[in-house]
Design an enzyme around this catalytic site. Structure first.
Site, PDB file in Angstrom:
ATOM      1  CG  ASP A 461      -1.962   1.219   1.347  1.00 49.00           C
ATOM      2  OD1 ASP A 461      -2.689   1.245   0.562  1.00 49.00           O
ATOM      3  OD2 ASP A 461      -1.625   1.875   2.291  1.00 49.00           O
ATOM      4  CD  GLU A 514      -2.543   2.283  -3.562  1.00 50.96           C
ATOM      5  OE1 GLU A 514      -3.591   3.109  -3.473  1.00 50.96           O
ATOM      6  OE2 GLU A 514      -1.847   2.372  -2.291  1.00 50.96           O
TER       7      GLU A 514
END
Length: 792
Positions: A461, A514
């Site tokens: 993330d 990401e």
């Protein structure tokens, strides 16, 4: 006859002797719960009548020392600032014998028991007990500890050698312990023949560390840990403490204040909002050997990969890990997805963070069960042929005062520079990636999830927030790196190390970034230097955020205006092969007022569903892997809420519009089925030879047509008509040597909820050149639909 021991000084407890030193006739019976204090024996008349042989002079008496702790040691132990409690507590050879010292707050008495020997220690006050036994060596012994109304026989935690080896300490000091969870935290074991739990914690700035838990009524005063050299690691083996016990570390900060902290390495936690760590040992036996053996056959970027993203706690609210294992694998397998991606499962205090503000990096959230229960879920998915990805959050952590923030009184896991430590967007703290122990904590954590829980991949993330020193910061709020640039060199090194370590240790896994910028080389090998002078970050795949934003922007326009935005659907092919991409329609796109995927589409309800179906088939045909968030597979109308989860009632046969939602779900199932069995859709995802435009410039028609190829040259032709009109006999150029094409998927068919305008007969090429190709076919293009054609 041995010499009579010299009496101890009046200011110290009298030295103690064993029962064997006193004649049997003079030894009173001793109840097991109340041993008689043993004192230095005086000359009995019987012994005094035995003359000493004149030729053997009596040796001088051995000088004795007081076994009681001196004032400085007592003070440090009382205030929790002693670095070496084992050096003063327990049993130690001293002149005159063996000194025994115990620190047992609230005890009324302490007795040493070693075989037949029982000796009550002197009460020195403040919970300290001591005594001197004229023994030649330190025996194996236990302690009888008397409290008001109870007597406990226990092992003395301070008679044990360190339970952490020199190699472990060396690797921790180097920041290269790839199995850090085996060295730090709470680990049940048998040590020196005694069962118990070893507690270790990294707290280099602490003045002292004590252990508090259910086993000592949350009073850590009598359970100080010892410091193991310059590594900053503190250790204590607690005999008799086993699985299920709750604990925390009480840390004395540099300023003398105290803080109670959960274990950063805890493998199990209490159910939030409770915050204690729990001693855990796994007993799970895996049944997924067949899955693990085959998962490394193809690298992820060359394999079929369609991902169903879900939030475990709200997929079907109220289900535990084991209950999810009864329902989730069957549902995902029926829909044909190859993998699930779980939003962060690591423990987090606030459910509304969806797991993205982690406090327990090594513990699956206790909201849904135990760590072994989570393993059961992963195992069930593997046995159903479904890979398991999980979101992993190494960028930041929350400021909760019982977790990582200023863990030992100073910035430890976070950067010491407040501007580098504070995350400007989320109110959290960023990890100090330049500190080797912090980097080790995170690298080992990535390995831990893959090895201990058989996770098949990590979606990392917020990578962009890690890579740039000026991320969400204004001028003056950040300091350039040593080269004057904005790149966070420490974060780059960390990501490279993490990826290299995971891929080396765990064959068949994939890491996914990401990353929302144009950073060069996210999925390039770490040893390949790019134009910017950096080696690749080493990820296997990267989320294509540009494709996601552009394509959703295009789809949001009314079809009459789409011709002005045609490039938003074609621009992705300009950079499609710069990285190995995943096309993500994730949870981020269906929350915070953004609406669900179907609600982004223009027009009435029929047109919205038609647009959605056409978009999904365009997405599945586009180079890159696919990711779809739960609820979007059946055109949920409301945006996602973690408190309610998907609107499953939309699929209830009693609901009048159930067929509308079931049609989209059936399309997703067929997309996945055709996708898995058509190598042209995934085999050359990262190779330009696997894609050719037929027409990418038919803006006035809102039409896109392209070919996908597999390694054998077999094609699939995908055509999207994103206007609400039927286009009869629409001519498309085709490659030579294909005798006929047949329709293998059409999003407008009646079973999906469409108008059922199809191409039922084979489409034979005509010798009319078109789109720069020698032959062409005439296709009927349904309104707001995507059609897939394959050679007949």
């Amino acid at each position: 006859m041995p010499p009579t021991p010299t009496a101890a000084p009046t200011s110290a407890p009298a030295p103690l002797t064993t029962a064997a030193d006193t004649p049997k006739a003079a030894t009173p019976a001793t109840p097991p719960t109340a041993p008689t204090p043993l004192t230095a024996p005086a000359k009995t008349p019987e012994l005094a009548t035995q003359p000493t042989p004149p030729a053997t002079p009596t040796p001088p008496p051995t000088p004795t020392v007081s076994p009681a702790l001196d004032a400085p040691d007592r003070d440090r132990l009382l205030h929790g600032t002693h670095h070496a409690p084992h050096s003063v507590l327990g049993a130690h050879p001293v002149p005159g014998g063996i000194a025994f010292r115990a620190f047992r707050p609230f005890a009324l008495g302490v007795t040493v028991v070693a075989g037949q020997l029982k000796a009550e220690l002197h009460n020195d006050g403040d919970g300290f007990f001591s005594g001197l036994l004229p023994l030649q060596g330190v025996p194996e012994y236990q302690l009888l500890v008397a409290y008001d109304g109870a007597v406990q026989e226990v092992e003395d935690a301070y008679r044990f050698l360190p339970a952490l080896g020199d190699l472990d300490l060396h690797l921790i000091g180097e920041g290269r312990h790839e199995e850090l969870w085996q060295a730090l935290g709470a680990r049940t074991m048998t040590h020196q023949g005694v069962t118990g739990t070893r507690f270790t914690v990294w707290a280099p700035d602490a003045q002292g560390v004590r252990l508090a838990g259910t086993f000592n009524f949350w009073d850590g005063t009598g359970a100080p840990l010892r410091s193991l050299g310059g590594t900053g690691v503190w250790e204590l083996f607690m005999p008799g403490v086993g699985e299920g016990e709750l604990y925390k570390f009480e840390i004395t900060r540099p300023d003398g204040s105290k803080t109670m902290r959960a274990d950063p390495m805890a493998r199990r936690t209490e159910v939030p909002p409770a915050t204690s760590s729990i001693v855990h040992a796994s007993h799970y036996e895996w049944n997924d050997a067949e899955w693990l053996a085959q998962r490394a056959e193809l690298p992820a970027h060359k394999a079929p990969l369609s991902i169903y993203e879900l939030h475990l706690a709200s997929w079907r609210p109220g289900l535990t890990y084991r209950q999810l294992a009864e329902q989730l694998p069957a549902y995902v397998k029926d829909l044909g997805f190859t993998h699930v991606e779980m939003m962060p499962v690591a423990e987090h205090p606030y459910g509304g963070s969806w797991g993205y503000q982690v406090t327990g990096f090594y513990a699956p959230t206790a909201r849904l069960g135990t760590p072994d229960d989570f393993k059961f879920l992963v195992d069930a998915l593997h046995q159903a042929g479904i890979g398991v990805l999980m979101d992993w959050v190494p960028a930041h952590f929350p400021r909760d005062d019982w977790a990582l923030a200023e863990f030992d009184g100073r910035p430890l896991y976070e950067h010491e520079d407040p501007l580098r430590a504070a995350h400007p967007d989320w109110g959290t703290l960023e990890f100090d990636f330049g500190r080797r122990e912090v980097r080790n904590f995170l690298v080992a954590n990535a390995v831990y999830w893959c090895e201990e829980f058989h996770i098949d991949g990590l979606r990392v993330d917020a990578v962009a927030s890690m890579l740039y020193l000026d991320y969400s910061r204004e001028p003056g709020q950040w300091t350039p790196n040593e080269h004057g640039g904005r790149e966070n060199l420490d974060a780059v090194a960390f990501l490279q190390e993490m990826n290299a370590t995971v891929y080396r240790r765990v064959p068949g896994v994939v890491t996914i970034a990401e990353e929302s910028t144009a950073w060069d080389g996210v999925t390039r090998a770490t040893h390949h230097i790019g134009p910017g002078g950096f080696g690749g970050l080493g990820f296997g795949l990267k989320w294509n955020m540009g494709w996601m934003h552009d394509s959703l922007d295009y789809m949001a326009h009314d079809p009459v205006h789409r011709r002005h935005h045609h490039g938003e659907m074609t621009f992705s092919m300009v950079y499609a092969y710069s990285e190995n991409y995943v096309l993500p329609i994730s949870h981020d796109e269906v929350v915070h007022g953004k609406g669900s995927l179907v609600s982004k589409m223009p027009g009435d309800w029929w047109q919205q569903r038609a647009n959605l179906r056409a978009y999904l088939a365009f997405m599945w045909a586009h180079p890159g892997k696919q990711l779809l968030f739960m609820g979007q597979e059946f055109a949920q109308g409301a945006e996602w809420s973690e408190t309610n989860g998907p609107d499953w009632w939309l699929l209830d046969p009693s609901y009048s519009a159930e067929a509308d939602h079931r049609g989209v779900r059936d399309l997703v199932r067929d997309l996945n089925t055709v996708y898995r069995h058509t190598p042209a859709l995934w085999q050359l995802d990262t190779d330009p030879s696997g894609f050719q435009w037929i027409t990418g410039d038919a803006a006035e028609d809102n039409v896109f047509a392209f070919l996908r190829y597999d390694t054998d040259g077999s094609p699939l032709l995908a055509v999207s008509n994103l206007s609400p009109v039927v286009r009869h006999d629409y001519r498309l150029g085709t490659p030579e040597d294909i005798p006929a094409w047949h329709e293998t998927l059409n999003t407008d068919t009646a079973r999906y909820g469409g108008s059922d305008i199809t191409n039922p007969d084979p489409l034979k090429p005509e010798p009319q050149p078109w789109h720069g190709r020698p032959t062409s076919i005439r296709v009927t293009l349904p309104p707001l639909a995507t059609v897939w054609l394959r050679p007949a």
